[in-house]
Design a protein around this motif. Structure first.
Motif: not given
Ligand code: FES
Length: 139
Positions: A63-91
């Protein structure tokens, strides 16, 4: 109808790529998004490898989550922390699973648990307590 937005990240790494048809999978997701009128809710992207090669092709739906104002945005999508939202790695995703993932995850807001496997054991860090003993300690 959902107002959420997602990024569908398809692995095209050495195992998931040419060997397992990631280009066909990318096209299947594009078609499924259009067929379900979900194109404005998801963008398609590529990833080099998720480190789950034996369980590929792997597809991250994040999920593309808009961070709270002033919150950490995270820099990557798979390994860095940040707002995750509804996220899953499917196999082991194939063309037949693209439509259900679009309908259930993107439009329905539900993780499709039957398309998720536990990480495969790697053997790294696993020590056989008997085999690891030296001759001296076995006396
Ligand atoms: S090549 Fe796809 S997870 Fe490694």
């Amino acid at each position: 109808m959902t107002d959420r937005r997602f990024r569908i990240v398809i692995c095209r790494g050495p195992e998931c790529g040419d060997r397992r048809g990631s280009a066909v999978l990318h096209e299947a997701f594009r078609s499924a998004l259009e067929a379900n009128k979900a194109r404005e809710h998801a963008e398609l992207a590529w990833q080099s490898c998720f480190g789950r090669c034996t369980q590929g092709p792997n597809v991250l739906v994040r999920e593309i989550v808009t961070p709270e104002p002033g919150g950490f945005t995270g820099g990557g999508f798979a390994t860095l922390p940040g707002p995750r939202g509804l996220t899953a790695l499917y196999n082991r995703i194939d063309e037949s699973r693209a439509g259900p993932l679009v309908v259930q995850h993107i439009l329905g807001g539900q993780i499709v648990r039957e398309f998720i496997e536990r990480p495969a054991p790697t053997g790294i860090g696993v020590v056989d307590p008997v085999a690891s003993r030296t001759k001296d300690t076995l006396k």
